[in-house]
Design a protein around this motif. Sequence first.
Motif, PDB file in Angstrom:
ATOM      1  N   PHE A   1       0.699  -1.037  -0.212  1.00  0.00           N
ATOM      2  CA  PHE A   1      -0.047  -0.064   0.088  1.00  0.00           C
ATOM      3  C   PHE A   1       0.985   1.390   0.031  1.00  0.00           C
ATOM      4  O   PHE A   1       1.847   1.156   0.859  1.00  0.00           O
ATOM      5  CB  PHE A   1      -0.865  -0.105   1.139  1.00  0.00           C
ATOM      6  CG  PHE A   1      -2.194  -0.848   1.157  1.00  0.00           C
ATOM      7  CD1 PHE A   1      -3.122  -0.400  -0.095  1.00  0.00           C
ATOM      8  CD2 PHE A   1      -2.476  -1.695   2.063  1.00  0.00           C
ATOM      9  CE1 PHE A   1      -4.239  -1.173  -0.069  1.00  0.00           C
ATOM     10  CE2 PHE A   1      -3.640  -2.321   2.041  1.00  0.00           C
ATOM     11  CZ  PHE A   1      -4.636  -2.311   1.082  1.00  0.00           C
ATOM     12  N   LYS A   2       0.678   2.165  -0.780  1.00  0.00           N
ATOM     13  CA  LYS A   2       1.097   3.493  -0.819  1.00  0.00           C
ATOM     14  C   LYS A   2       0.385   4.485  -0.447  1.00  0.00           C
ATOM     15  O   LYS A   2      -0.646   4.904  -0.690  1.00  0.00           O
ATOM     16  CB  LYS A   2       1.630   3.923  -2.264  1.00  0.00           C
ATOM     17  CG  LYS A   2       2.761   4.901  -2.289  1.00  0.00           C
ATOM     18  CD  LYS A   2       2.897   5.381  -3.864  1.00  0.00           C
ATOM     19  CE  LYS A   2       4.072   4.709  -4.425  1.00  0.00           C
ATOM     20  NZ  LYS A   2       4.319   5.402  -5.596  1.00  0.00           N
ATOM     21  N   LEU A   3       1.010   5.124   0.925  1.00  0.00           N
ATOM     22  CA  LEU A   3       0.212   6.277   1.723  1.00  0.00           C
ATOM     23  C   LEU A   3       1.018   7.377   1.156  1.00  0.00           C
ATOM     24  O   LEU A   3       2.045   7.613   1.425  1.00  0.00           O
ATOM     25  CB  LEU A   3       0.417   6.165   3.219  1.00  0.00           C
ATOM     26  CG  LEU A   3      -0.463   4.632   3.852  1.00  0.00           C
ATOM     27  CD1 LEU A   3      -0.127   4.666   5.046  1.00  0.00           C
ATOM     28  CD2 LEU A   3      -2.032   4.713   3.400  1.00  0.00           C
TER      29      LEU A   3
ATOM     30  N   PHE B   1      12.287  -2.280 -10.947  1.00  0.00           N
ATOM     31  CA  PHE B   1      11.839  -1.474 -12.278  1.00  0.00           C
ATOM     32  C   PHE B   1      10.332  -1.346 -12.068  1.00  0.00           C
ATOM     33  O   PHE B   1       9.426  -2.248 -11.852  1.00  0.00           O
ATOM     34  CB  PHE B   1      11.910  -2.326 -13.396  1.00  0.00           C
ATOM     35  CG  PHE B   1      11.404  -1.491 -14.778  1.00  0.00           C
ATOM     36  CD1 PHE B   1      12.092  -0.515 -15.162  1.00  0.00           C
ATOM     37  CD2 PHE B   1      10.316  -1.879 -15.548  1.00  0.00           C
ATOM     38  CE1 PHE B   1      11.994   0.174 -16.303  1.00  0.00           C
ATOM     39  CE2 PHE B   1       9.955  -1.126 -16.698  1.00  0.00           C
ATOM     40  CZ  PHE B   1      10.879  -0.291 -17.314  1.00  0.00           C
ATOM     41  N   TYR B   2       9.912  -0.015 -11.884  1.00  0.00           N
ATOM     42  CA  TYR B   2       8.790   0.328 -11.663  1.00  0.00           C
ATOM     43  C   TYR B   2       7.669   0.961 -12.549  1.00  0.00           C
ATOM     44  O   TYR B   2       8.022   1.877 -13.289  1.00  0.00           O
ATOM     45  CB  TYR B   2       8.451   1.366 -10.537  1.00  0.00           C
ATOM     46  CG  TYR B   2       7.385   1.684  -9.741  1.00  0.00           C
ATOM     47  CD1 TYR B   2       6.132   2.000 -10.333  1.00  0.00           C
ATOM     48  CD2 TYR B   2       7.647   2.011  -8.197  1.00  0.00           C
ATOM     49  CE1 TYR B   2       5.100   2.264  -9.411  1.00  0.00           C
ATOM     50  CE2 TYR B   2       6.348   2.072  -7.411  1.00  0.00           C
ATOM     51  CZ  TYR B   2       5.071   2.279  -8.070  1.00  0.00           C
ATOM     52  OH  TYR B   2       4.012   2.806  -7.516  1.00  0.00           O
ATOM     53  N   LEU B   3       6.877   0.144 -13.114  1.00  0.00           N
ATOM     54  CA  LEU B   3       5.923   0.549 -14.157  1.00  0.00           C
ATOM     55  C   LEU B   3       4.665   1.287 -13.592  1.00  0.00           C
ATOM     56  O   LEU B   3       4.467   0.868 -13.031  1.00  0.00           O
ATOM     57  CB  LEU B   3       5.474  -0.652 -14.834  1.00  0.00           C
ATOM     58  CG  LEU B   3       5.024  -0.870 -16.336  1.00  0.00           C
ATOM     59  CD1 LEU B   3       6.152  -0.189 -17.201  1.00  0.00           C
ATOM     60  CD2 LEU B   3       4.875  -1.911 -16.971  1.00  0.00           C
TER      61      LEU B   3
ATOM     62  N   GLY C   1      -0.782   1.654 -10.167  1.00  0.00           N
ATOM     63  CA  GLY C   1      -1.644   2.670 -11.067  1.00  0.00           C
ATOM     64  C   GLY C   1      -3.122   1.947 -11.194  1.00  0.00           C
ATOM     65  O   GLY C   1      -3.487   0.984 -11.911  1.00  0.00           O
ATOM     66  N   GLY C   2      -4.147   2.719 -10.615  1.00  0.00           N
ATOM     67  CA  GLY C   2      -5.565   2.532 -10.884  1.00  0.00           C
ATOM     68  C   GLY C   2      -5.898   0.923 -10.394  1.00  0.00           C
ATOM     69  O   GLY C   2      -6.842   0.725 -10.900  1.00  0.00           O
ATOM     70  N   ILE C   3      -5.184   0.492  -9.540  1.00  0.00           N
ATOM     71  CA  ILE C   3      -5.905  -0.841  -8.959  1.00  0.00           C
ATOM     72  C   ILE C   3      -6.892  -0.520  -7.810  1.00  0.00           C
ATOM     73  O   ILE C   3      -6.593  -0.089  -6.850  1.00  0.00           O
ATOM     74  CB  ILE C   3      -4.714  -1.570  -8.044  1.00  0.00           C
ATOM     75  CG1 ILE C   3      -3.651  -2.193  -9.432  1.00  0.00           C
ATOM     76  CG2 ILE C   3      -5.168  -2.729  -7.680  1.00  0.00           C
ATOM     77  CD1 ILE C   3      -2.471  -2.861  -8.788  1.00  0.00           C
TER      78      ILE C   3
HETATM   79  C1  1GP Z   1       1.242   5.446  -7.344  1.00  0.00           C
HETATM   80  O1  1GP Z   1       1.841   3.492  -8.196  1.00  0.00           O
HETATM   81  C2  1GP Z   1       1.089   4.093  -7.230  1.00  0.00           C
HETATM   82  O2  1GP Z   1       2.543   5.802  -7.252  1.00  0.00           O
HETATM   83  C3  1GP Z   1      -0.401   3.618  -7.233  1.00  0.00           C
HETATM   84  O3  1GP Z   1      -1.249   4.303  -7.951  1.00  0.00           O
HETATM   85  O4  1GP Z   1      -2.797   5.646  -6.744  1.00  0.00           O
HETATM   86  O5  1GP Z   1      -3.357   4.562  -8.910  1.00  0.00           O
HETATM   87  O6  1GP Z   1      -3.414   3.229  -6.953  1.00  0.00           O
HETATM   88  P1  1GP Z   1      -2.722   4.547  -7.461  1.00  0.00           P
END
Ligand code: 1GP
Length: 230
Positions: free
Chosen positions: A10-12, A157-159, A187-189
């Motif tokens: 989780f990214k806070l 490697f971060y997509l 992204g967008g999960i």
């Molecule tokens: C953002 O990759 C992360 O740096 C997570 O993306 O906020 O779209 O979940 P979301």
Amino acid sequence: MDFNTWRHVFKLDPAKEITDGHLERICRSGTDAILIGGSDNVTLDNVLHLTERVQSFALPVVMEVSTIDSVAPGFDYYFIPTVLNSDDPRWIKGLHHEALREYGEILDWDELIPEGYCILNADCKAAKLTGAKTDLTVEDVLAYARMAEHFFRLPIFYLEYSGMFGDMELAGKVKKVLDETRLFYGGGIDSADKAKAALAAADTIVVGNIIYENIEKAIETVEAVAETAD
Ligand code: 1GP
């Protein structure tokens, strides 16, 4: 604790508010780690405040460094992005050079993990901030992945599609060209299905925004990982 085994993170965002109740649910969800970082309004104050709250739970806490001024002590790891698809050297190695001039003597190198970012959502803040060139072909992205693993020998490697769900076919192709370097996808999960799809393509998935939009859906992304074989 080794980030090479993490499948869900989780990214806070220190600039966003989260209640104690929601934070507890996130930290006790079974996620592998908490990543603290954001692109906007990240200050030492809000980083320290959030970190103190997260550190009362027994799970790895990582700071993803975006500005030198907001770096705080006490994290398990410091993830340091280098944006491979930016044409601005500042985001590839410029800020890093400034930081090393100041702190190079005192750094614990085992805690520092460089991440090769490839930002593919043109509309996200990180793309705008770093001037990332997002109109890339599959071959372009694969070349960045190979550059990360074989040229710079980066562990991650971060997509990055922050804010939108990305191209999982592309992510799967990227994974195929990586052996040593771990593929992070973010992204967008925002659902169990997307978490499963992303995890089928990448090694580690990063879930951000949905924490602040729908806590139940955020928790479902962890449960989905538990149902997916490694
Ligand atoms: C953002 O990759 C992360 O740096 C997570 O993306 O906020 O779209 O979940 P979301």
